[in-house]
Scaffold this motif. Structure first.
Motif, PDB file in Angstrom:
ATOM      1  N   LEU A 342       0.886  -1.232  -0.032  1.00  0.00           N
ATOM      2  CA  LEU A 342      -0.066  -0.103  -0.064  1.00  0.00           C
ATOM      3  C   LEU A 342       0.992   1.289   0.022  1.00  0.00           C
ATOM      4  O   LEU A 342       1.605   1.463   0.874  1.00  0.00           O
ATOM      5  CB  LEU A 342      -0.780  -0.063   1.413  1.00  0.00           C
ATOM      6  N   VAL A 343       0.734   2.102  -0.920  1.00  0.00           N
ATOM      7  CA  VAL A 343       1.497   3.373  -0.886  1.00  0.00           C
ATOM      8  C   VAL A 343       0.593   4.402  -0.959  1.00  0.00           C
ATOM      9  O   VAL A 343      -0.148   4.570  -1.745  1.00  0.00           O
ATOM     10  CB  VAL A 343       2.339   3.311  -2.254  1.00  0.00           C
ATOM     11  N   VAL A 344       0.801   5.268   0.052  1.00  0.00           N
ATOM     12  CA  VAL A 344      -0.092   6.563   0.045  1.00  0.00           C
ATOM     13  C   VAL A 344       0.782   7.634   0.005  1.00  0.00           C
ATOM     14  O   VAL A 344       1.670   7.726   0.444  1.00  0.00           O
ATOM     15  CB  VAL A 344      -0.962   6.788   1.489  1.00  0.00           C
ATOM     16  N   ARG A 345       0.203   8.593  -1.198  1.00  0.00           N
ATOM     17  CA  ARG A 345       1.208   9.553  -1.440  1.00  0.00           C
ATOM     18  C   ARG A 345       0.210  10.970  -1.450  1.00  0.00           C
ATOM     19  O   ARG A 345      -0.808  11.056  -2.011  1.00  0.00           O
ATOM     20  CB  ARG A 345       1.516   9.562  -2.948  1.00  0.00           C
ATOM     21  N   ASN A 346       0.628  12.048  -0.397  1.00  0.00           N
ATOM     22  CA  ASN A 346       0.074  13.281  -0.553  1.00  0.00           C
ATOM     23  C   ASN A 346      -1.414  13.332  -0.427  1.00  0.00           C
ATOM     24  O   ASN A 346      -2.109  13.772  -1.224  1.00  0.00           O
ATOM     25  CB  ASN A 346       0.388  14.013  -1.822  1.00  0.00           C
ATOM     26  N   LEU A 347      -1.896  12.245   0.399  1.00  0.00           N
ATOM     27  CA  LEU A 347      -3.203  12.201   0.576  1.00  0.00           C
ATOM     28  C   LEU A 347      -3.909  13.430   1.258  1.00  0.00           C
ATOM     29  O   LEU A 347      -3.507  13.952   2.311  1.00  0.00           O
ATOM     30  CB  LEU A 347      -3.460  10.910   1.408  1.00  0.00           C
ATOM     31  N   VAL A 348      -5.027  13.897   0.730  1.00  0.00           N
ATOM     32  CA  VAL A 348      -5.694  14.968   1.291  1.00  0.00           C
ATOM     33  C   VAL A 348      -7.189  14.725   1.192  1.00  0.00           C
ATOM     34  O   VAL A 348      -7.828  14.373   0.233  1.00  0.00           O
ATOM     35  CB  VAL A 348      -5.534  16.298   0.531  1.00  0.00           C
ATOM     36  N   ARG A 349      -7.998  15.109   2.169  1.00  0.00           N
ATOM     37  CA  ARG A 349      -9.397  14.839   2.335  1.00  0.00           C
ATOM     38  C   ARG A 349     -10.068  16.036   3.118  1.00  0.00           C
ATOM     39  O   ARG A 349      -9.492  16.217   4.461  1.00  0.00           O
ATOM     40  CB  ARG A 349      -9.824  13.679   2.925  1.00  0.00           C
ATOM     41  N   VAL A 376       2.926   0.937   3.395  1.00  0.00           N
ATOM     42  CA  VAL A 376       2.759  -0.473   4.165  1.00  0.00           C
ATOM     43  C   VAL A 376       3.262  -1.623   3.248  1.00  0.00           C
ATOM     44  O   VAL A 376       2.720  -1.896   2.112  1.00  0.00           O
ATOM     45  CB  VAL A 376       1.346  -0.520   4.497  1.00  0.00           C
ATOM     46  N   HIS A 377       4.081  -2.415   4.056  1.00  0.00           N
ATOM     47  CA  HIS A 377       4.664  -3.611   3.266  1.00  0.00           C
ATOM     48  C   HIS A 377       3.672  -4.784   3.437  1.00  0.00           C
ATOM     49  O   HIS A 377       3.057  -4.659   4.707  1.00  0.00           O
ATOM     50  CB  HIS A 377       6.144  -3.666   3.612  1.00  0.00           C
ATOM     51  N   THR A 378       4.151  -5.718   2.763  1.00  0.00           N
ATOM     52  CA  THR A 378       2.967  -7.041   2.995  1.00  0.00           C
ATOM     53  C   THR A 378       3.490  -7.648   4.510  1.00  0.00           C
ATOM     54  O   THR A 378       4.840  -7.680   4.417  1.00  0.00           O
ATOM     55  CB  THR A 378       3.452  -7.914   1.872  1.00  0.00           C
ATOM     56  N   GLY A 379       2.530  -8.387   4.948  1.00  0.00           N
ATOM     57  CA  GLY A 379       2.560  -8.709   6.257  1.00  0.00           C
ATOM     58  C   GLY A 379       3.319  -7.921   7.450  1.00  0.00           C
ATOM     59  O   GLY A 379       3.208  -8.397   8.667  1.00  0.00           O
ATOM     60  N   GLU A 380       3.088  -6.536   7.147  1.00  0.00           N
ATOM     61  CA  GLU A 380       3.266  -5.706   8.173  1.00  0.00           C
ATOM     62  C   GLU A 380       2.230  -5.251   8.908  1.00  0.00           C
ATOM     63  O   GLU A 380       1.125  -5.236   8.463  1.00  0.00           O
ATOM     64  CB  GLU A 380       4.011  -4.448   7.602  1.00  0.00           C
ATOM     65  N   THR A 381       2.398  -4.535  10.013  1.00  0.00           N
ATOM     66  CA  THR A 381       1.035  -3.823  10.820  1.00  0.00           C
ATOM     67  C   THR A 381       1.631  -2.539  11.000  1.00  0.00           C
ATOM     68  O   THR A 381       2.402  -2.121  11.690  1.00  0.00           O
ATOM     69  CB  THR A 381       0.800  -4.565  12.105  1.00  0.00           C
ATOM     70  N   SER A 409      -2.805  10.273  -4.073  1.00  0.00           N
ATOM     71  CA  SER A 409      -3.264   8.730  -4.631  1.00  0.00           C
ATOM     72  C   SER A 409      -2.852   7.866  -3.662  1.00  0.00           C
ATOM     73  O   SER A 409      -2.148   7.951  -2.305  1.00  0.00           O
ATOM     74  CB  SER A 409      -2.015   8.589  -5.628  1.00  0.00           C
ATOM     75  N   ILE A 410      -3.640   6.693  -3.548  1.00  0.00           N
ATOM     76  CA  ILE A 410      -3.369   5.536  -3.092  1.00  0.00           C
ATOM     77  C   ILE A 410      -3.091   4.300  -3.873  1.00  0.00           C
ATOM     78  O   ILE A 410      -4.132   3.904  -4.665  1.00  0.00           O
ATOM     79  CB  ILE A 410      -4.812   5.314  -2.131  1.00  0.00           C
ATOM     80  N   THR A 411      -2.212   3.688  -3.822  1.00  0.00           N
ATOM     81  CA  THR A 411      -1.838   2.646  -4.712  1.00  0.00           C
ATOM     82  C   THR A 411      -1.785   1.365  -3.925  1.00  0.00           C
ATOM     83  O   THR A 411      -1.331   1.311  -2.895  1.00  0.00           O
ATOM     84  CB  THR A 411      -0.303   2.700  -5.190  1.00  0.00           C
ATOM     85  N   ASP A 413      -1.426  -2.559  -4.255  1.00  0.00           N
ATOM     86  CA  ASP A 413      -0.904  -4.101  -5.005  1.00  0.00           C
ATOM     87  C   ASP A 413      -0.574  -3.297  -6.275  1.00  0.00           C
ATOM     88  O   ASP A 413      -0.665  -4.255  -7.180  1.00  0.00           O
ATOM     89  CB  ASP A 413      -1.741  -4.818  -4.897  1.00  0.00           C
ATOM     90  N   GLY A 414      -0.009  -2.158  -6.440  1.00  0.00           N
ATOM     91  CA  GLY A 414       0.061  -1.632  -7.983  1.00  0.00           C
ATOM     92  C   GLY A 414      -0.901  -0.932  -8.620  1.00  0.00           C
ATOM     93  O   GLY A 414      -0.740  -0.489  -9.901  1.00  0.00           O
ATOM     94  N   THR A 415      -1.987  -1.182  -8.199  1.00  0.00           N
ATOM     95  CA  THR A 415      -3.200  -0.471  -8.800  1.00  0.00           C
ATOM     96  C   THR A 415      -3.646   0.705  -7.990  1.00  0.00           C
ATOM     97  O   THR A 415      -3.828   0.910  -6.841  1.00  0.00           O
ATOM     98  CB  THR A 415      -4.351  -1.466  -8.719  1.00  0.00           C
ATOM     99  N   GLU A 416      -3.915   1.825  -8.820  1.00  0.00           N
ATOM    100  CA  GLU A 416      -4.549   3.052  -8.377  1.00  0.00           C
ATOM    101  C   GLU A 416      -5.941   2.862  -7.996  1.00  0.00           C
ATOM    102  O   GLU A 416      -6.762   2.429  -8.897  1.00  0.00           O
ATOM    103  CB  GLU A 416      -4.208   4.112  -9.220  1.00  0.00           C
ATOM    104  N   ILE A 417      -6.234   3.197  -6.816  1.00  0.00           N
ATOM    105  CA  ILE A 417      -7.468   2.875  -6.136  1.00  0.00           C
ATOM    106  C   ILE A 417      -8.549   4.021  -5.944  1.00  0.00           C
ATOM    107  O   ILE A 417      -9.729   4.064  -5.998  1.00  0.00           O
ATOM    108  CB  ILE A 417      -7.887   1.858  -5.025  1.00  0.00           C
TER     109      ILE A 417
END
Lengths: 666, 298
Positions: A342-349, A376-381, A409-411, A413-417
């Motif tokens: 999970l990659v979160v970049r410059n998230l604004v709400r 966040v990496h796989t298997g991590e909390t 952006s929220i990516t 597993d490689g996909t922008e959601i």
């Protein structure tokens, strides 16, 4: 020390539709002048009913059936209802849990406080008002005189609880009963309120009964403790003694369930089962069914509360050696160097704030999440922590695409959601699931467990009816519930069991990521330990990744590999769990750690640092520069002018955004 | 300690599996007043539909020589002002009253529920537009509407049902819309979306079943209201024209003879209306309780 209140072998019954509950069976205790007694235990153990028996505010059908309650030199059994009314608010003050519901929204706070004075003292309105201002000032309401005409909704939760305390203290009662006075409040506010009660006790020489489930609160703010289980006191002694040397297995079990004392690689001790049904208490020791040391004698005979100075009711009290038994190891889920999940970049709400009129004019925006980035990496909390209103739940909702970000952006597993339509996301949804805070509200009350667990499978068309049925049975087994649960409705379960069902549903689609939003904050410590252990086990088994959102730093520390600390929409510190917890770089993180009440009287009462003072500013007009500067002890003009950038504090990705960090910059 | 702690000790006694309606039905049966209500309704249905097969009367031809006879052996409840047997007329009148009442209530409930559920779930502009229509219709006084209709149309049973349904669907629409508004923000409805489910599933599986208690209860009150409205309409002259009868008509005609002491023209239809209305209300009350799964004992 003359006792203010004495309970002698008090039994209280509550008539139910079918049967009678005995929430208090044979409780004896005394509280002296200026003394503070803590009553602790799981929910449903009769703590509150004991307190309500004194002030005689039992629920319908409730009655003290035997035993005596003495207040000063008055035997309360001889006092009729009219007499009790004269005592309540006058000689006995009471503070309830929720400041939202214990104030009348239609009355100004001045009127509410002076009402108590008018009822019990022969004074004029003006005098009562004067007294109200005086008491509100005493409880630390800023500019109390000007605020007399404010309505409760204008005040924050912490300020409301201060008003409630002012009402309880207006007539200078001899006894103050505080029933979970801070459970509904944030940790930072909790500390302020408890310190206030403590200080007022010293100043006014009141006796205080503090009812709580939180051992940390007990440790810091009481002189003596009574541990209650199933309507009985099982152990009582001075606070120091009880924490240093618990004798009853129940007390010990409560301690061991706390995540704060446990290393991250050890299991929490969970007390199996639930407290017994109080309408039909078991024979013998009431704790026997859940006790690790129970023998035949315990099940047949009831142990009496005996012993001088430190009485306890147990045939097999713990020795010092047993108390030292460490919790068993649990292998940590190893986060290998994997690709980020999970990659979160410059998230604004931001949320628009509109006027109430027909045209719904936009009058401002609430900045709930402001420029947050993390991976966040796989298997991590990944643990996300902060006060309520800091935007952590909003992030949780954004991560599972329950809400759309304003930008960023929220990516996954490689996909922008972010920003995709419901239809486009349909397939991805099986990979990330949300676990809700309130398991009761998140389960359809009209559906049986079978249907609840099958629903995700049906929506995603996973397998035939038979396969789904098998999958459901397996899920139930995985979360530790019996098959009989399938045909029951959610309301037939306890809180912990419901949260297990919630977890099973989140697991049904075998997701890669589970976002858990405060999953244990509605649960007792013992049950919390069960759920945390379970979450760990499942993580290891299924290679799950968690984003764990909580206001409780000690729980987050225990479960997480990485911690992110949020303040007013900003991520202020992020890093490996142990590093953030033991050597925080941001003053806010330090403050949060200081406000956690520790279940260790020596450390807790020695703590002299202030924690985080004041209250969270409005997210509609966040402070300029560093958002924390209004509450920060280190703030300077630079903090107001310039927003601090994220800076590195170690080679292990420990970052914080502060101009004056508490650690060396790497 | 490796095993997951057994938290399920309380679940070990296996419950008997029961049908979906076993719970609500047994809860309903426990409510004695509801059983009384149901009994009254069944009795009236038998009375109105089976009664005329046993007790034959002429409800078509006027016979003024037999007018306003007090109760006697041949006419247990006497005769009315134009010579119809009062007991037979009570049966015939009951038929149209019950039919209009139930049909109008059903129509109003179904339409109102759909309207409200769509508005509530859709929210936003659609909700505003749909609810303003409801508000606008509520603003028109029912009495005015009825007088207007009475002056232009010749009433039939079908028209009566439509008119009453038209007046009474607004209540359930508002009620269900309110329910849908709160239900759609519930966590369990959110969770359907998070599993990938669409709005249809959310409405049919979660919102509708959770609103059904309110809807069903309201429907029974609607029946009672509709029967009273028929009486009002008859009083205003929009009733079903003679020789067809209904309880409302009978009552309003009977009232003309209050001072003549013809009590048998007033009490029987009055009592019938009151009994049916009370019976439906009792059933509604009990249904509300029985649809609340949380109140069920196991």
């Amino acid at each position: 020390m003359s006792p203010i209140v004495t309970l002698d072998d008090v039994h209280t019954d509550i008539a139910l539709r079918n049967g009678t509950a005995h929430p208090v069976s044979g409780v004896s205790l005394t509280v002296g002048k200026g003394e503070s007694l803590g009553i602790v235990g799981e929910s449903g153990c009769g703590k509150t009913m004991t307190a309500l028996s004194i002030i005689r505010l039992l629920p319908p059908g409730g009655r003290v059936i035997s035993g005596s309650i003495t207040l000063g030199d008055t035997d309360l059994a001889t006092v009729d209802e009219a007499g009790m009314r004269k005592l309540r608010g006058n000689r006995i003050g009471m503070i309830f849990q929720d400041p939202m519901t214990s104030l009348n929204p239609c009355m100004t706070i001045g009127d509410q406080v002076s009402e108590t004075v008018l009822l019990h003292r022969d004074v004029t309105r003006a005098q009562a008002r004067e007294r109200a201002a005086e008491v509100l000032d005493l409880v630390g309401l800023p500019r109390a005189k000007e605020r007399l005409d404010s309505y409760p909704h204008l005040l924050s939760g912490g300020m409301r609880q201060r008003v409630v305390i002012a009402m309880a203290l207006a007539c200078e009662p001899e006894l103050l009963i505080a029933d979970e006075p801070t459970t509904a409040l944030d940790a930072t506010i909790q500390k302020q309120i408890l310190e206030l009660i403590d200080e007022l006790r010293d100043r006014l020489g009141m006796a205080v009964i503090l009812v709580t489930h939180d051992l940390g609160v007990i440790a810091g703010y009481t002189d003596r403790v009574a541990v209650m289980y199933a309507g009985k006191i099982v152990e009582t002694s001075s606070t120091q003694e009880l924490f240093a040397n618990p004798r009853h297995p129940y007390t010990e079990a409560l301690f061991r369930a706390l995540p704060e004392n446990v290393d991250a690689d050890r299991r929490l001790y969970a007390i199996p089962g639930l407290p017994p049904d109080l309408s039909d208490p078991p024979l013998g020791c009431r704790f026997a069914a859940r006790c690790a040391y129970a023998t035949e004698q315990c099940r047949a005979q009831e142990p009496a509360l005996t012993g001088n100075g430190h009485p306890f009711a147990c045939f097999h009290p713990l020795t010092t050696k047993q108390q030292a038994t460490p919790n068993p190891h649990t292998p940590l889920a190893v986060a290998e160097e994997t690709a980020p999940l999970l990659v979160v970049r410059n998230l604004v709400r931001t949320f628009p704030v509109t006027s109430n009129g027909v045209l719904q004019r936009k009058i401002g925006t609430v900045s709930a999440v402001a420029d947050v980035s993390f991976t966040v990496h796989t298997g991590e909390t990944f643990g996300l922590v902060g006060e309520s209103g800091c935007g952590k739940s909003t992030i949780g909702r954004l991560l599972v695409a329950a809400d759309t970000p304003t930008s960023g952006s929220i990516t996954f597993d490689g996909t922008e959601i972010s920003g995709k339509s419901h239809r486009a996301l349909r397939r991805h949804r099986r990979d990330f699931q949300l676990m809700f805070q309130d398991p009761y509200a998140s389960l359809d009350p009209r559906m049986r467990v079978r249907a609840i667990l099958r629903e995700p499978l049906a929506i995603q068309h996973r397998g035939s009816a038979v396969e789904q049925e098998n999958a459901v049975a397996k899920l139930l087994d995985e979360v530790g519930l019996a098959g009989a649960a399938l045909d029951k409705y959610p309301h037939e379960f306890s809180g912990g069991q419901r949260q297990r069902i919630g977890l099973a549903r989140a697991l049904a689609l075998r997701p890669k990521l589970i976002v858990a939003d405060e999953p244990v904050s509605a649960l007792d410590v013992s049950v919390q330990a069960q759920i945390l252990n379970l979450m760990r086990d499942l993580q290891r088994e299924h290679q799950l990744t968690y984003v764990f959102i909580s206001h409780d730093l000690s729980v987050v520390r225990y479960l997480s590999t990485t911690i992110g600390v949020m303040y007013l929409g900003k991520l202020v510190e992020i890093g490996p769990a142990e590093q953030v917890y033991t050597s925080p770089a941001h003053p806010y993180t330090q403050g949060l750690i200081d406000t956690i009440p520790l279940a260790d009287p020596e450390r807790e009462q020695r703590k002299d640092n202030a924690g985080v003072r004041g209250e969270l500013p409005s997210a509609m007009n966040p402070p300029s520069g560093c958002r924390f500067r209004t509450r920060c002890p280190l703030a300077t003009e630079k903090c107001a002018a310039e927003e601090p950038p994220m800076r590195q504090f170690s080679d292990q990705a420990h970052q914080a955004a502060c101009h004056y960090p508490l650690q060396q910059i790497h | 300690m490796t095993a997951i702690p057994a938290d399920d000790a309380v679940l070990s006694d296996s419950p008997k599996t029961r049908g979906v309606f076993a719970g609500p039905l047994s809860a309903f049966a426990e409510n004695k007043l509801a059983v009384v209500g149901l009994g009254i309704v069944v009795a009236f249905i038998l009375f109105c539909y089976v009664g005329p097969l046993v007790y034959h009367t002429d409800q078509v031809h006027i016979d003024l020589s037999q007018a306003t006879l007090p109760p006697s052996g041949t006419h247990p409840l006497g005769t009315n002002e134009v010579g119809y047997d009062q007991l037979g007329r009570l049966m015939a009148g009951g038929q149209s009253s019950l039919e209009v009442g139930v049909a109008a209530a059903l129509l109003a409930t179904v339409f109102g529920t759909l309207w409200g559920a769509i508005a509530g779930y859709a929210g936003g502009f659609i909700d505003s537009a749909m609810m303003r229509i409801v508000d606008a219709l509520l603003a028109v006084p029912a009495l005015f509407l009825l007088l207007f209709l009475a002056s232009i149309a010749r009433p039939t049973i079908g028209l009566l049902i439509l008119v009453i349904a038209f007046i009474s669907w607004l209540g359930p629409a508002r009620l269900v819309r309110g329910q849908a508004l709160t239900l759609r923000t519930r966590d369990y409805v959110t969770s359907v979306r998070l599993m990938g489910g669409g709005p249809l599933r959310a409405i049919l599986r979660h919102i509708a079943p959770n609103a059904i208690g309110t809807v069903v209860v309201n429907a029974t009150f609607q029946v009672a209201d509709a029967i009273l409205l028929v009486a009002t309409l008859s009083f205003l002259g929009l009733g079903i024209p003679p020789p067809a009868a209904n309880w409302g008509d009978m009552l309003s005609n009977g009232i003309n003879y209050t001072y003549d002491g013809y009590w048998w023209l007033i009490y029987p239809p009055g009592l019938a209306i009151v009994l049916v209305v009370v019976a439906f209300n009792l059933i509604g009350d009990a249904l509300r309780d029985s649809f609340e799964v949380r109140l069920q004992k196991r």
